[in-house]
Design an enzyme around this catalytic site. Structure first.
Site, PDB file in Angstrom:
ATOM      1  N   ASP A 200       0.874  -1.178   0.000  1.00  0.00           N
ATOM      2  CA  ASP A 200       0.000   0.000   0.000  1.00  0.00           C
ATOM      3  C   ASP A 200       0.907   1.222   0.000  1.00  0.00           C
ATOM      4  O   ASP A 200       2.147   1.093  -0.079  1.00  0.00           O
ATOM      5  CB  ASP A 200      -0.922  -0.008   1.225  1.00  0.00           C
ATOM      6  CG  ASP A 200      -2.279   0.670   0.950  1.00  0.00           C
ATOM      7  OD1 ASP A 200      -2.290   1.720   0.279  1.00  0.00           O
ATOM      8  OD2 ASP A 200      -3.310   0.149   1.402  1.00  0.00           O
ATOM      9  N   GLY A 226       4.262   1.732  -2.086  1.00  0.00           N
ATOM     10  CA  GLY A 226       4.235   2.240  -3.442  1.00  0.00           C
ATOM     11  C   GLY A 226       2.812   2.486  -3.899  1.00  0.00           C
ATOM     12  O   GLY A 226       1.866   2.389  -3.117  1.00  0.00           O
ATOM     13  N   PHE A 228      -0.176   1.316  -6.519  1.00  0.00           N
ATOM     14  CA  PHE A 228      -0.568   0.230  -7.428  1.00  0.00           C
ATOM     15  C   PHE A 228      -0.952   0.735  -8.809  1.00  0.00           C
ATOM     16  O   PHE A 228      -1.146  -0.050  -9.737  1.00  0.00           O
ATOM     17  CB  PHE A 228      -1.691  -0.625  -6.836  1.00  0.00           C
ATOM     18  CG  PHE A 228      -2.858   0.143  -6.258  1.00  0.00           C
ATOM     19  CD1 PHE A 228      -3.633   0.987  -7.023  1.00  0.00           C
ATOM     20  CD2 PHE A 228      -3.185  -0.002  -4.906  1.00  0.00           C
ATOM     21  CE1 PHE A 228      -4.707   1.674  -6.501  1.00  0.00           C
ATOM     22  CE2 PHE A 228      -4.267   0.684  -4.366  1.00  0.00           C
ATOM     23  CZ  PHE A 228      -5.033   1.520  -5.161  1.00  0.00           C
ATOM     24  N   HIS A 246     -13.308  -1.223  -6.527  1.00  0.00           N
ATOM     25  CA  HIS A 246     -14.562  -0.453  -6.590  1.00  0.00           C
ATOM     26  C   HIS A 246     -14.368   1.031  -6.293  1.00  0.00           C
ATOM     27  O   HIS A 246     -15.279   1.829  -6.516  1.00  0.00           O
ATOM     28  CB  HIS A 246     -15.621  -1.069  -5.676  1.00  0.00           C
ATOM     29  CG  HIS A 246     -15.435  -0.819  -4.210  1.00  0.00           C
ATOM     30  ND1 HIS A 246     -16.425  -1.058  -3.286  1.00  0.00           N
ATOM     31  CD2 HIS A 246     -14.372  -0.365  -3.490  1.00  0.00           C
ATOM     32  CE1 HIS A 246     -15.998  -0.756  -2.079  1.00  0.00           C
ATOM     33  NE2 HIS A 246     -14.754  -0.337  -2.179  1.00  0.00           N
TER      34      HIS A 246
END
Length: 335
Positions: A200, A226, A228, A246
Protein backbone atom coordinates in the site's frame (compact mmCIF):
# COMPACT_ATOMS: atom_id res chain seq x y z
CA UNK A 1 -60.08 1.74 -3.20
CA UNK A 2 -57.87 3.48 -5.77
CA UNK A 3 -57.68 6.59 -3.56
CA UNK A 4 -56.67 4.50 -0.54
CA UNK A 5 -53.90 2.82 -2.54
CA UNK A 6 -52.69 6.20 -3.76
CA UNK A 7 -52.53 7.53 -0.19
CA UNK A 8 -50.62 4.44 0.94
CA UNK A 9 -48.12 4.98 -1.84
CA UNK A 10 -47.69 8.62 -0.85
CA UNK A 11 -47.11 7.60 2.76
CA UNK A 12 -44.55 5.01 1.70
CA UNK A 13 -42.77 7.53 -0.50
CA UNK A 14 -42.71 10.13 2.28
CA UNK A 15 -41.10 7.62 4.62
CA UNK A 16 -38.39 6.95 2.06
CA UNK A 17 -37.84 10.66 1.43
CA UNK A 18 -37.33 11.27 5.14
CA UNK A 19 -34.68 8.58 5.50
CA UNK A 20 -31.99 11.17 6.24
CA UNK A 21 -33.82 12.10 9.45
CA UNK A 22 -32.82 8.77 10.97
CA UNK A 23 -29.25 9.01 9.65
CA UNK A 24 -28.70 12.38 11.28
CA UNK A 25 -30.33 11.42 14.59
CA UNK A 26 -28.08 8.35 14.88
CA UNK A 27 -25.08 10.49 13.94
CA UNK A 28 -25.77 12.97 16.75
CA UNK A 29 -26.20 10.19 19.31
CA UNK A 30 -22.94 8.60 18.15
CA UNK A 31 -21.05 11.89 18.16
CA UNK A 32 -22.22 12.66 21.71
CA UNK A 33 -21.36 9.11 22.92
CA UNK A 34 -24.84 8.65 24.36
CA UNK A 35 -24.53 4.86 24.30
CA UNK A 36 -21.34 5.04 26.37
CA UNK A 37 -23.00 7.37 28.86
CA UNK A 38 -25.75 4.80 29.36
CA UNK A 39 -23.42 1.82 29.75
CA UNK A 40 -23.86 1.80 33.54
CA UNK A 41 -27.65 2.04 33.45
CA UNK A 42 -30.60 4.30 32.60
CA UNK A 43 -30.34 8.07 33.03
CA UNK A 44 -32.59 11.10 32.86
CA UNK A 45 -32.17 13.45 29.90
CA UNK A 46 -30.97 16.25 32.19
CA UNK A 47 -28.14 14.06 33.47
CA UNK A 48 -27.22 12.98 29.97
CA UNK A 49 -27.27 16.58 28.84
CA UNK A 50 -24.83 17.63 31.57
CA UNK A 51 -22.46 14.79 30.78
CA UNK A 52 -22.62 15.32 27.01
CA UNK A 53 -22.45 19.11 27.19
CA UNK A 54 -25.80 19.70 25.52
CA UNK A 55 -29.30 20.75 26.58
CA UNK A 56 -31.27 18.09 28.43
CA UNK A 57 -34.55 18.99 26.76
CA UNK A 58 -32.97 18.65 23.34
CA UNK A 59 -31.37 15.31 24.11
CA UNK A 60 -34.77 14.11 25.31
CA UNK A 61 -36.35 14.93 21.97
CA UNK A 62 -33.53 13.21 20.11
CA UNK A 63 -33.68 10.02 22.18
CA UNK A 64 -37.49 9.90 22.15
CA UNK A 65 -37.39 9.81 18.35
CA UNK A 66 -34.65 7.18 18.26
CA UNK A 67 -36.51 5.08 20.83
CA UNK A 68 -39.45 4.96 18.43
CA UNK A 69 -37.31 2.94 16.02
CA UNK A 70 -35.76 0.69 18.66
CA UNK A 71 -32.59 2.69 19.33
CA UNK A 72 -32.66 3.42 23.11
CA UNK A 73 -35.77 2.99 25.26
CA UNK A 74 -37.61 5.34 27.65
CA UNK A 75 -39.02 3.94 30.91
CA UNK A 76 -42.01 5.18 32.92
CA UNK A 77 -39.77 7.49 34.92
CA UNK A 78 -38.51 9.33 31.84
CA UNK A 79 -35.09 7.70 31.95
CA UNK A 80 -33.41 6.33 28.83
CA UNK A 81 -31.63 3.00 28.58
CA UNK A 82 -29.68 1.03 26.02
CA UNK A 83 -31.38 -1.42 23.68
CA UNK A 84 -29.52 -4.10 21.69
CA UNK A 85 -29.44 -1.74 18.70
CA UNK A 86 -28.18 1.19 20.75
CA UNK A 87 -25.51 -1.03 22.32
CA UNK A 88 -23.81 -1.35 18.93
CA UNK A 89 -22.90 2.35 19.18
CA UNK A 90 -20.78 1.90 22.30
CA UNK A 91 -17.03 2.46 22.42
CA UNK A 92 -14.92 2.98 19.33
CA UNK A 93 -16.86 0.25 17.57
CA UNK A 94 -17.22 0.09 13.83
CA UNK A 95 -20.89 1.02 14.11
CA UNK A 96 -20.18 4.24 15.99
CA UNK A 97 -17.47 5.21 13.53
CA UNK A 98 -19.77 4.22 10.66
CA UNK A 99 -22.48 6.52 12.01
CA UNK A 100 -20.03 9.40 12.48
CA UNK A 101 -18.72 8.99 8.93
CA UNK A 102 -22.12 8.73 7.25
CA UNK A 103 -23.52 11.61 9.28
CA UNK A 104 -20.72 13.98 8.35
CA UNK A 105 -18.46 13.53 5.29
CA UNK A 106 -20.63 11.04 3.46
CA UNK A 107 -23.78 13.01 4.26
CA UNK A 108 -22.27 16.10 2.67
CA UNK A 109 -21.10 14.04 -0.30
CA UNK A 110 -24.57 12.63 -0.94
CA UNK A 111 -25.85 16.19 -0.97
CA UNK A 112 -23.79 16.60 -4.16
CA UNK A 113 -25.40 13.61 -5.86
CA UNK A 114 -27.28 15.71 -8.42
CA UNK A 115 -24.10 17.50 -9.46
CA UNK A 116 -22.24 14.19 -9.58
CA UNK A 117 -24.89 12.64 -11.84
CA UNK A 118 -24.81 15.69 -14.10
CA UNK A 119 -21.02 15.98 -14.38
CA UNK A 120 -19.61 12.52 -13.61
CA UNK A 121 -17.40 14.02 -10.91
CA UNK A 122 -17.14 12.36 -7.50
CA UNK A 123 -19.61 13.75 -4.97
CA UNK A 124 -16.96 13.75 -2.24
CA UNK A 125 -14.61 15.82 -4.40
CA UNK A 126 -17.39 18.26 -5.18
CA UNK A 127 -18.15 18.65 -1.48
CA UNK A 128 -14.58 18.88 -0.15
CA UNK A 129 -12.59 19.99 -3.20
CA UNK A 130 -10.32 16.94 -3.07
CA UNK A 131 -10.67 13.16 -3.45
CA UNK A 132 -11.77 11.19 -0.41
CA UNK A 133 -8.47 9.47 0.32
CA UNK A 134 -6.53 12.71 0.03
CA UNK A 135 -8.98 14.36 2.42
CA UNK A 136 -8.70 11.63 5.05
CA UNK A 137 -4.91 11.69 4.74
CA UNK A 138 -4.82 15.44 5.34
CA UNK A 139 -7.26 15.18 8.28
CA UNK A 140 -5.85 12.34 10.44
CA UNK A 141 -8.57 12.59 13.09
CA UNK A 142 -11.27 12.06 10.50
CA UNK A 143 -9.07 9.51 8.78
CA UNK A 144 -9.13 7.48 11.99
CA UNK A 145 -12.94 7.61 11.93
CA UNK A 146 -12.90 6.40 8.32
CA UNK A 147 -10.50 3.56 9.16
CA UNK A 148 -12.62 2.52 12.13
CA UNK A 149 -15.77 2.55 10.02
CA UNK A 150 -14.22 0.47 7.25
CA UNK A 151 -12.64 -2.02 9.66
CA UNK A 152 -15.94 -2.48 11.45
CA UNK A 153 -17.88 -2.72 8.20
CA UNK A 154 -15.56 -5.23 6.52
CA UNK A 155 -13.91 -6.86 9.53
CA UNK A 156 -16.22 -9.88 9.57
CA UNK A 157 -15.40 -10.83 5.98
CA UNK A 158 -12.12 -12.68 6.57
CA UNK A 159 -13.48 -16.01 7.84
CA UNK A 160 -16.22 -16.28 5.19
CA UNK A 161 -13.58 -15.58 2.52
CA UNK A 162 -11.22 -18.18 3.90
CA UNK A 163 -14.00 -20.74 4.21
CA UNK A 164 -15.19 -20.19 0.63
CA UNK A 165 -11.88 -20.00 -1.22
CA UNK A 166 -8.78 -22.19 -0.87
CA UNK A 167 -5.79 -19.87 -0.52
CA UNK A 168 -3.48 -22.76 0.38
CA UNK A 169 -2.72 -23.38 -3.31
CA UNK A 170 -0.61 -20.22 -3.40
CA UNK A 171 3.05 -19.88 -2.47
CA UNK A 172 3.06 -16.11 -2.02
CA UNK A 173 0.20 -13.61 -1.98
CA UNK A 174 0.46 -9.85 -2.44
CA UNK A 175 -2.32 -7.94 -0.68
CA UNK A 176 -2.62 -4.92 -2.99
CA UNK A 177 -3.97 -1.89 -1.15
CA UNK A 178 -4.04 -4.06 1.98
CA UNK A 179 -4.21 -1.19 4.47
CA UNK A 180 -3.57 -2.31 8.04
CA UNK A 181 -2.83 -5.89 6.98
CA UNK A 182 -5.64 -7.49 8.99
CA UNK A 183 -6.86 -9.64 6.09
CA UNK A 184 -3.39 -10.76 5.04
CA UNK A 185 -2.56 -11.70 8.61
CA UNK A 186 -5.75 -13.77 8.83
CA UNK A 187 -4.83 -15.60 5.62
CA UNK A 188 -1.28 -16.31 6.79
CA UNK A 189 -2.48 -17.56 10.16
CA UNK A 190 -4.88 -19.97 8.44
CA UNK A 191 -2.30 -21.18 5.87
CA UNK A 192 1.08 -21.50 7.56
CA UNK A 193 2.90 -22.58 4.41
CA UNK A 194 2.24 -19.27 2.65
CA UNK A 195 4.20 -16.06 2.49
CA UNK A 196 2.66 -12.63 2.09
CA UNK A 197 3.45 -9.09 0.97
CA UNK A 198 1.46 -6.17 2.32
CA UNK A 199 1.47 -3.47 -0.35
CA UNK A 200 0.00 0.00 0.00
CA UNK A 201 1.12 3.61 0.16
CA UNK A 202 4.27 3.92 2.31
CA UNK A 203 2.58 5.96 5.04
CA UNK A 204 -0.17 3.32 5.26
CA UNK A 205 1.90 0.12 5.43
CA UNK A 206 4.37 1.60 7.91
CA UNK A 207 1.59 1.65 10.50
CA UNK A 208 1.00 -2.08 9.99
CA UNK A 209 4.52 -3.16 10.95
CA UNK A 210 3.99 -3.48 14.73
CA UNK A 211 0.79 -5.51 14.29
CA UNK A 212 2.55 -7.94 11.94
CA UNK A 213 5.40 -8.41 14.41
CA UNK A 214 2.97 -8.82 17.31
CA UNK A 215 1.24 -11.59 15.36
CA UNK A 216 4.63 -13.34 14.97
CA UNK A 217 4.36 -13.14 11.20
CA UNK A 218 7.42 -11.03 10.52
CA UNK A 219 9.29 -13.99 9.02
CA UNK A 220 6.52 -14.72 6.49
CA UNK A 221 5.14 -11.26 5.76
CA UNK A 222 7.04 -8.34 4.36
CA UNK A 223 5.91 -4.78 3.81
CA UNK A 224 6.29 -2.87 0.54
CA UNK A 225 5.27 0.72 -0.15
CA UNK A 226 4.24 2.24 -3.44
CA UNK A 227 1.34 3.06 -5.75
CA UNK A 228 -0.57 0.23 -7.43
CA UNK A 229 -1.29 2.60 -10.31
CA UNK A 230 2.46 2.53 -11.08
CA UNK A 231 3.57 -1.00 -10.21
CA UNK A 232 3.17 -3.81 -7.67
CA UNK A 233 5.74 -6.19 -6.13
CA UNK A 234 6.72 -8.96 -8.53
CA UNK A 235 7.18 -12.70 -8.32
CA UNK A 236 4.08 -13.80 -6.43
CA UNK A 237 1.50 -16.28 -7.68
CA UNK A 238 -1.53 -14.45 -6.23
CA UNK A 239 -2.55 -10.79 -6.14
CA UNK A 240 -5.46 -9.88 -3.90
CA UNK A 241 -7.44 -6.63 -4.16
CA UNK A 242 -10.16 -6.42 -1.52
CA UNK A 243 -12.46 -3.39 -1.75
CA UNK A 244 -9.87 -1.62 -3.88
CA UNK A 245 -11.14 -1.89 -7.45
CA UNK A 246 -14.56 -0.45 -6.59
CA UNK A 247 -12.94 2.82 -5.51
CA UNK A 248 -11.69 3.52 -9.01
CA UNK A 249 -13.06 4.22 -12.45
CA UNK A 250 -12.58 1.73 -15.25
CA UNK A 251 -9.35 3.13 -16.73
CA UNK A 252 -7.57 3.16 -13.35
CA UNK A 253 -9.00 -0.25 -12.45
CA UNK A 254 -7.60 -1.67 -15.71
CA UNK A 255 -4.21 -0.08 -14.94
CA UNK A 256 -3.92 -1.75 -11.54
CA UNK A 257 -5.01 -5.11 -12.96
CA UNK A 258 -2.46 -4.82 -15.77
CA UNK A 259 0.22 -4.12 -13.19
CA UNK A 260 -0.77 -7.26 -11.30
CA UNK A 261 -0.77 -9.25 -14.54
CA UNK A 262 2.71 -8.02 -15.42
CA UNK A 263 4.08 -8.79 -11.95
CA UNK A 264 2.67 -12.27 -11.25
CA UNK A 265 4.29 -15.59 -12.05
CA UNK A 266 2.99 -17.80 -14.87
CA UNK A 267 -0.16 -19.58 -13.76
CA UNK A 268 -0.85 -16.94 -11.10
CA UNK A 269 -4.21 -15.52 -10.15
CA UNK A 270 -5.64 -12.06 -9.58
CA UNK A 271 -8.36 -12.09 -6.93
CA UNK A 272 -10.80 -9.19 -6.65
CA UNK A 273 -12.99 -9.19 -3.55
CA UNK A 274 -16.13 -7.10 -3.97
CA UNK A 275 -19.89 -7.39 -4.07
CA UNK A 276 -21.21 -8.29 -7.53
CA UNK A 277 -24.23 -6.32 -8.73
CA UNK A 278 -26.99 -8.73 -9.79
CA UNK A 279 -29.20 -8.24 -12.83
CA UNK A 280 -32.93 -7.57 -12.60
CA UNK A 281 -35.10 -5.40 -10.37
CA UNK A 282 -34.87 -7.36 -7.12
CA UNK A 283 -33.69 -5.43 -4.03
CA UNK A 284 -29.92 -5.54 -3.62
CA UNK A 285 -27.51 -3.77 -1.28
CA UNK A 286 -25.00 -3.88 -4.14
CA UNK A 287 -27.10 -1.46 -6.19
CA UNK A 288 -27.13 1.09 -3.39
CA UNK A 289 -23.42 0.58 -2.76
CA UNK A 290 -22.87 1.38 -6.42
CA UNK A 291 -24.73 4.64 -5.92
CA UNK A 292 -22.60 5.26 -2.82
CA UNK A 293 -19.52 4.87 -5.01
CA UNK A 294 -20.66 7.93 -6.97
CA UNK A 295 -19.38 9.89 -3.98
CA UNK A 296 -15.93 8.31 -4.35
CA UNK A 297 -15.77 8.33 -8.12
CA UNK A 298 -15.69 4.53 -8.37
CA UNK A 299 -18.36 1.89 -9.00
CA UNK A 300 -19.66 -1.51 -8.03
CA UNK A 301 -19.77 -3.84 -11.01
CA UNK A 302 -21.73 -6.71 -12.50
CA UNK A 303 -20.22 -10.00 -13.67
CA UNK A 304 -20.24 -8.68 -17.24
CA UNK A 305 -18.36 -5.55 -16.20
CA UNK A 306 -15.73 -7.58 -14.32
CA UNK A 307 -15.24 -9.76 -17.40
CA UNK A 308 -14.63 -6.61 -19.43
CA UNK A 309 -12.13 -5.25 -16.86
CA UNK A 310 -10.16 -8.48 -16.83
CA UNK A 311 -10.16 -8.68 -20.63
CA UNK A 312 -8.87 -5.12 -20.97
CA UNK A 313 -6.01 -6.03 -18.60
CA UNK A 314 -5.06 -9.16 -20.56
CA UNK A 315 -6.77 -11.48 -18.09
CA UNK A 316 -9.72 -13.83 -18.21
CA UNK A 317 -12.36 -14.14 -15.51
CA UNK A 318 -12.23 -17.80 -14.51
CA UNK A 319 -14.84 -18.00 -11.74
CA UNK A 320 -16.79 -16.07 -9.14
CA UNK A 321 -16.89 -17.60 -5.67
CA UNK A 322 -19.66 -16.21 -3.43
CA UNK A 323 -19.30 -16.10 0.36
CA UNK A 324 -21.76 -15.98 3.24
CA UNK A 325 -20.65 -12.37 3.89
CA UNK A 326 -22.32 -11.09 0.71
CA UNK A 327 -19.01 -10.49 -1.05
CA UNK A 328 -17.48 -12.66 -3.77
CA UNK A 329 -13.96 -13.63 -4.80
CA UNK A 330 -13.69 -12.81 -8.49
CA UNK A 331 -10.82 -14.87 -9.86
CA UNK A 332 -8.88 -14.11 -13.00
CA UNK A 333 -5.86 -15.56 -14.80
CA UNK A 334 -3.94 -14.86 -17.96
CA UNK A 335 -5.71 -15.42 -21.27
Amino acid sequence: MAEAVAEDLKTQMNQLIRGYWTTQAIFVAAELRIADLLADGPKLPEELGREAGVRGDMIYRLLRALASVGIFAEDDGGRFALTPLADTLRGESGQRAYARLHGQEFYQSWAKMLDAVRTGDAGFKLAFEMPAFEYFSKHPERGAVFDGAMTGHHGAEADPMLDAYDFSVFRELVDVGGGNGSLLMAILKRHRGMRGVLFDLPRVVERAGPAIESAFLGDRCRIAGGSFLESVPGGADAYLLRHVVHDWRDDDAVTMLRNCNAAMEPGGKVLIVEIVVPAGNDPSFAKWMDLMMVTYGGKERSEKQYRELFSAAGLQLTRIVPTRAGISIIEGGRD
